[in-house]
Motif scaffolding. Structure first.
Motif, PDB file in Angstrom:
ATOM      1  N   LEU A   1       1.060  -1.281   0.068  1.00 47.55           N
ATOM      2  CA  LEU A   1       0.237  -0.466  -0.040  1.00 47.55           C
ATOM      3  C   LEU A   1       0.114   1.045  -0.475  1.00 47.55           C
ATOM      4  N   ALA A   2       1.451   1.844   0.644  1.00 48.17           N
ATOM      5  CA  ALA A   2       2.947   2.715   0.669  1.00 48.17           C
ATOM      6  C   ALA A   2       3.604   2.239  -0.347  1.00 48.17           C
ATOM      7  N   LEU A   3       3.995   1.429  -1.042  1.00 44.08           N
ATOM      8  CA  LEU A   3       4.642   1.735  -2.532  1.00 44.08           C
ATOM      9  C   LEU A   3       3.859   2.085  -3.544  1.00 44.08           C
TER      10      LEU A   3
ATOM     11  N   MET B   1       1.129  12.742   6.788  1.00 46.28           N
ATOM     12  CA  MET B   1       1.794  12.931   5.270  1.00 46.28           C
ATOM     13  C   MET B   1       1.855  11.345   6.031  1.00 46.28           C
ATOM     14  N   PHE B   2       1.610  10.988   3.972  1.00 44.79           N
ATOM     15  CA  PHE B   2       1.613   9.918   3.171  1.00 44.79           C
ATOM     16  C   PHE B   2       3.358   8.924   4.442  1.00 44.79           C
TER      17      PHE B   2
ATOM     18  N   GLU C   1      -5.799   3.250  10.287  1.00 46.96           N
ATOM     19  CA  GLU C   1      -5.581   4.638  10.471  1.00 46.96           C
ATOM     20  C   GLU C   1      -4.985   4.526   9.136  1.00 46.96           C
ATOM     21  N   SER C   2      -3.557   4.108   9.564  1.00 45.71           N
ATOM     22  CA  SER C   2      -2.838   4.043   8.419  1.00 45.71           C
ATOM     23  C   SER C   2      -2.828   3.788   6.970  1.00 45.71           C
ATOM     24  N   VAL C   3      -3.612   2.257   6.874  1.00 50.07           N
ATOM     25  CA  VAL C   3      -4.235   2.034   5.715  1.00 50.07           C
ATOM     26  C   VAL C   3      -5.091   2.798   4.807  1.00 50.07           C
ATOM     27  N   ILE C   4      -6.106   3.237   5.766  1.00 53.59           N
ATOM     28  CA  ILE C   4      -7.153   4.449   5.227  1.00 53.59           C
ATOM     29  C   ILE C   4      -6.047   6.120   5.335  1.00 53.59           C
TER      30      ILE C   4
ATOM     31  N   HIS D   1      -4.538   9.066  -0.325  1.00 47.68           N
ATOM     32  CA  HIS D   1      -3.591   9.559  -0.991  1.00 47.68           C
ATOM     33  C   HIS D   1      -3.880   8.403  -2.446  1.00 47.68           C
ATOM     34  N   ILE D   2      -3.460   7.073  -1.908  1.00 47.58           N
ATOM     35  CA  ILE D   2      -3.650   6.800  -3.644  1.00 47.58           C
ATOM     36  C   ILE D   2      -5.537   7.815  -4.655  1.00 47.58           C
TER      37      ILE D   2
END
Lengths: 281, 227
Positions: free
Chosen positions: A180-182, A231-232, A254-257, A262-263
């Motif tokens: 998800l981050a990448l 911030m992502f 929360e991070s996933v959302i 952002h995406i």
């Protein structure tokens, strides 16, 4: 149907470009170097981790195992893999403009949004391949070389030992969050690509944003406290939370959302920009 | 009647308190010497500040004089001092001097304190306080002061292997120095979260529960070779 065909076409374009293999090659080389280094001198690394306790306690069992190596590799590479991803995804739209093929692409019976979406899906698949490759090398090859065992994780509260039986789902979830981050980074560089006329700009811009946000995130200054959670880059290392006990499920969500948001926003910006872009003159 | 009581009192004194430190220790050493080798399963439950560790299972191997090995599939944390080194240290009577101390009841067992001072200036153990039951020739508590590991306190419980002096439970209390994280190794993403506050030095406990002892069945030297 046209979107699917165009996506296949975009994947073929990625497959025929040498730069696509630079990322995979560099990732493979980096992981092999880490594996070699750990095989040669991994025990001193372990000593560094357990040093604070070595005077009083003795650590028995196979500490240097494939799971620990996989964790170390993920920790090391998750910072550098975005560069390798943006090397390809930053070129997707701007590369067409630089080579003059963008007009030919626009003559196809597919909307501009369709062009962007097919490139985004192709970028997603490339990111997924990179993540799976990272997971395969770090988990399977490391386990083949070092065997398996419990995972010893070091954080600022001390050491946490996670039993081997409790690791498979953690690694799977960690890789999913890392993907998800990448994916966010890939979408960011695609967005920059929609604004640029050559691929250097989007790649450099993507890395600059990551570096800038990371620095802001690490600065212990209260003025940035309000923006840090959004911030992502703050959430790019969320995969690490999976290796806490108990793992902070709400924080992970929360991070996933935030990463998914952002995406969505970045893809929206790319669509708007590319639809409004003057490619005829 | 008074003279009978006096005789009983004197005899009790001779039996209970007449032994020297060396004699009390000899009883323990004789039991230790009965064991040529042993193997046992051990369950390790550790409650140590800065370390979160699940209950581990391991197999331990011991062979006279000082061969000792822990074999575990997972990661097992054990105290650095007090496992096999104490018995090895006690067996070498020329390397220490013993002083008889007070009587103390530990977990309903009447014990005598023997303070043991090593004569070797390079000895890792600086002082060993050993509480021994004179009636059973068993150690019920040891407080080891060591050069590098601080103070380690060990409480013993016995069950089936009393005759060999092998405990079925050992509770270690160890000093844990304040944890300093190597910053290059780890980073937390949510480093603004409240961290647990610890004192400069804290105590940690490690409880070892032994089972399936195999005593004097013979253990090959190969077992003790390093992996």
């Amino acid at each position: 149907m046209m979107l699917w065909k165009n996506t296949i076409n975009e994947l073929l374009k990625i497959a025929t470009k040498i730069r696509s293999y630079i990322g995979i090659g560099a990732l493979t080389l980096l992981i092999l170097i880490v594996l070699f280094a750990m095989k040669a001198d991994g025990k001193s690394y372990i000593g560094f981790v357990t040093a604070s306790f070595e005077q009083t306690l003795s650590f028995n069992g196979k500490i240097l195992n494939g799971n620990l190596i996989a964790f170390i590799i993920m920790q090391m590479l998750i910072v550098h893999v975005p560069l390798l991803i943006s090397l390809v995804t930053g070129d997707l739209l701007s590369g067409e403009e630089a080579s003059g093929t963008i007009r030919m692409l626009a003559t196809k019976p597919i909307s501009r949004s369709g062009i962007v979406l097919s490139k985004w899906i192709a970028a997603t698949i490339y990111t997924l391949i990179m993540t799976v490759w990272l997971g395969f090398l770090s988990l399977f090859v490391a386990k083949w070389m070092f065997g398996t065992g419990d995972l010893i994780v070091l954080n600022s509260n001390g050491l946490l030992i996670i039993p081997e039986a409790d690791l498979a789902w953690r690694f799977a979830l960690a890789l999913l969050i890392a993907f998800l981050a990448l994916w966010t980074v890939a979408t960011l560089s695609l967005a920059f690509s929609a604004f640029a006329k050559n691929s250097v700009g989007p790649i450099v811009s993507t890395m600059s944003v990551i570096i800038l946000f990371t620095i802001i995130g690490t600065l212990d200054v209260s003025v940035f406290d309000a923006i840090k959670p959004y911030m992502f880059t703050t959430h790019m290392a969320a995969w690490r939370s999976v290796f806490e006990d108990p793992y902070p499920l709400s924080a992970i969500w929360e991070s996933v959302i935030i990463l998914v948001a952002h995406i969505g926003v970045l893809l929206g910006i790319t669509l708007i920009r590319f639809n409004k872009k003057d490619i005829t003159s | 009647m008074k003279s009978v009581l006096l005789v009983v009192f004197i005899l009790t004194g001779v039996v209970g308190f007449g032994q020297t430190a060396e004699e009390i220790l000899k009883g323990v050493i004789d039991k230790i010497d009965l064991v040529e080798d042993y193997q046992a399963d051990v369950q390790i439950k550790a409650a140590i500040p800065f370390i979160k560790v699940p209950i581990a299972k391991a197999t331990i191997y011991f062979k006279q004089k000082d061969k000792f090995k822990v074999e575990s599939k997972g990661i097992a944390i054990l105290p650095k001092q007090g496992m096999s080194d104490l018995t090895g240290f006690l067996s070498n009577e020329k390397k220490y001097s013993a002083v008889l101390g007070e009587a103390k009841t530990i977990n309903e067992h009447k014990t005598r304190l023997i303070s043991i001072l090593p004569t070797d200036e390079n000895s890792e153990i600086i002082l060993a306080k050993v509480y021994i039951s004179t009636s059973e020739d068993l150690i019920y508590r040891t407080v080891l002061t060591t050069k590098s590991s601080g103070t380690v306190s060990i409480d013993y419980e016995y069950n089936l292997n009393k005759k060999y002096g092998l405990p079925n439970k050992m509770t270690f209390t160890v000093d844990i120095k304040k944890f300093k994280m190597p910053k290059s190794v780890a980073s937390d993403i949510r480093n603004n979260e409240k961290k647990k506050k610890y004192k400069e030095n804290e105590k940690g406990t490690i409880v070892l529960t032994f089972s399936n002892y195999l005593v004097n069945k013979g253990i090959s030297d190969e077992v003790f070779k390093k992996d």
